[in-house]
Enzyme design. Structure first.
Site, PDB file in Angstrom:
ATOM      1  N   LYS A 184       8.596   8.149  -6.379  1.00 20.28           N
ATOM      2  CA  LYS A 184       7.384   7.493  -5.896  1.00 20.28           C
ATOM      3  C   LYS A 184       6.357   8.565  -5.560  1.00 20.28           C
ATOM      4  O   LYS A 184       6.600   9.431  -4.715  1.00 20.28           O
ATOM      5  CB  LYS A 184       7.660   6.643  -4.665  1.00 20.28           C
ATOM      6  CG  LYS A 184       6.406   5.959  -4.145  1.00 20.28           C
ATOM      7  CD  LYS A 184       6.574   5.435  -2.738  1.00 20.28           C
ATOM      8  CE  LYS A 184       5.219   5.039  -2.168  1.00 20.28           C
ATOM      9  NZ  LYS A 184       5.294   4.695  -0.732  1.00 20.28           N
ATOM     10  N   GLY A 213       1.453   1.306   7.512  1.00 22.39           N
ATOM     11  CA  GLY A 213       1.862   1.130   8.896  1.00 22.39           C
ATOM     12  C   GLY A 213       0.982   0.235   9.727  1.00 22.39           C
ATOM     13  O   GLY A 213       1.203   0.080  10.932  1.00 22.39           O
ATOM     14  N   ALA A 242       2.650  -0.971   1.320  1.00 23.89           N
ATOM     15  CA  ALA A 242       1.937  -0.690   2.569  1.00 23.89           C
ATOM     16  C   ALA A 242       1.142  -1.885   3.060  1.00 23.89           C
ATOM     17  O   ALA A 242       0.535  -2.608   2.279  1.00 23.89           O
ATOM     18  CB  ALA A 242       0.999   0.511   2.432  1.00 23.89           C
ATOM     19  N   GLY A 243       1.184  -2.088   4.376  1.00 28.45           N
ATOM     20  CA  GLY A 243       0.370  -3.105   5.022  1.00 28.45           C
ATOM     21  C   GLY A 243       1.105  -4.361   5.416  1.00 28.45           C
ATOM     22  O   GLY A 243       0.597  -5.160   6.193  1.00 28.45           O
ATOM     23  N   ASN A 285       8.312  -0.425   5.092  1.00 26.43           N
ATOM     24  CA  ASN A 285       9.139   0.356   6.000  1.00 26.43           C
ATOM     25  C   ASN A 285       8.865  -0.040   7.449  1.00 26.43           C
ATOM     26  O   ASN A 285       9.702  -0.601   8.144  1.00 26.43           O
ATOM     27  CB  ASN A 285       8.893   1.843   5.789  1.00 26.43           C
ATOM     28  CG  ASN A 285       9.832   2.735   6.601  1.00 26.43           C
ATOM     29  OD1 ASN A 285       9.722   3.943   6.574  1.00 26.43           O
ATOM     30  ND2 ASN A 285      10.767   2.185   7.343  1.00 26.43           N
ATOM     31  N   THR A 286       7.629   0.203   7.903  1.00 23.22           N
ATOM     32  CA  THR A 286       7.292  -0.017   9.308  1.00 23.22           C
ATOM     33  C   THR A 286       7.539  -1.447   9.753  1.00 23.22           C
ATOM     34  O   THR A 286       7.994  -1.692  10.878  1.00 23.22           O
ATOM     35  CB  THR A 286       5.814   0.355   9.559  1.00 23.22           C
ATOM     36  OG1 THR A 286       5.568   1.673   9.062  1.00 23.22           O
ATOM     37  CG2 THR A 286       5.491   0.313  11.036  1.00 23.22           C
TER      38      THR A 286
END
Length: 328
Positions: free
Chosen positions: A171, A232, A258-259, A280-281
């Site tokens: 990635k 995040g 993301a987001g 992830n977050t």
């Protein structure tokens, strides 16, 4: 023979007869219907005694359903020539410890996990490592370039990653600044050119610009990963139209990267037609990461099924769900 009205239509039947005889002549199972004679319901226990005569008004009803039966085929996700069952990719950072990381991955059902490349703590060589808890033989490691702000740093990082584990699927992300963590697209393109020439299979984090996305796909990137919102942030999909345009523009898998903040965000991404979601977050910083991982798994599956099913059109006015034909 007698004439009577059945469900609003004139019918000629053998008669006079009992209700049960009438149903038998019509080929109906008395156990599966309800019957009204001259606006009075006939109890099932009276079917053998209540008689039907000329001129009677008969209503016969039953329960109906809608929809077409279908067989769901295996819906696999393919990237760089390899098939995966799960369309959810999860990160391995921000967890309390490696034990929690491993439990969250298992709950998510993810078959690909992103891993950062960092220096070994040479002062404590026995310090636990991710591979001690998450077996790269069971889960595909996806080395990423998180924290890289130039093409050179990104390329160098992934060369080391390939040397460490032999991974060609990577990635790529090259960040523009620390405040937004938006991708630096010129540097991203430059890094992708080098990596592709060196035989890497590149999944690339990029802006939600359809033109840039198509350029990366045309170069040969294995997957396009536009941000849904800043890394995040948990803001969810901010530009669904842009994501949809990217899906239409490129011929390789598109994954929102993301987001995502909660399960409904993941479902929205999949309902747009994305091939997958990376997060992830949203899992690691949930109050209960294991439950959230499970929620994300189900959300991705539900969103994908909804997309494949085909959403009903939006309408300005009400449209009754029960059919109008056959009304009493």
């Amino acid at each position: 023979m007698i004439d009577l009205t059945i469900n609003g239509e004139m019918r000629r039947i053998s008669g006079p007869c009992t209700v049960r005889d009438l149903l038998a002549e019509l080929g109906l199972d008395s156990r599966k219907v309800a019957l009204e004679r001259n606006r009075e319901i006939v109890p099932k226990g009276a079917y053998d005694t209540v008689r039907v005569g000329a001129g009677d008004q008969i209503e016969i009803v039953h329960f109906i359903g809608g929809g077409n039966a279908s067989t769901l085929k295996a819906d696999t996700f393919t990237v760089a020539g390899k098939q995966y069952t799960s369309r959810l990719i999860v990160g391995t950072g921000k967890y309390k410890n490696f034990e929690e990381t491993a439990r969250a991955i298992e709950a998510s059902g993810a078959e690909i996990v992103t891993v950062a490349v960092r220096r070994v703590n040479v002062t404590n060589p026995k310090e636990p490592m991710l591979v001690d808890y998450v077996d790269p033989k069971k889960v595909t490691y996806l080395p990423n370039t998180a924290g890289c702000y130039s093409a050179d740093d990104a390329v160098r990082t992934l060369r080391l990653a390939r040397e460490a584990g032999g991974w060609n699927l990577v990635k790529l992300e090259v960040l523009g600044d620390q405040k937004t963590l938006y991708p630096n697209m010129p540097e991203t393109v430059a890094a992708a050119e080098v990596l592709l020439k060196e035989g890497f299979e590149v999944m690339v984090y990029c802006s939600d610009d359809p033109i840039q996305a198509k350029r990366l796909a045309d170069m040969g990137c294995a997957a396009i990963m536009p941000l849904g919102a800043p890394i995040g942030s948990g803001l969810g999909i901010q530009n669904p139209v842009q994501i949809r345009l990217i899906i239409e523009a490129v011929g390789v898998p598109v994954l929102v990267d993301a987001g995502v903040g909660t399960a409904s965000d993941a479902a929205v991404a999949m309902e747009l037609g994305c091939d997958g979601v990376l997060m992830n977050t949203a899992i690691a910083e949930a109050k209960d990461p294991i439950r959230m991982a499970r929620a994300m798994k189900l959300a991705v599956e539900a969103g994908r099924l909804a997309y494949l099913s085909g959403r009903m059109p939006k309408k300005k006015y009400a449209d009754p769900s029960s059919p109008l034909s056959g009304l009493i």
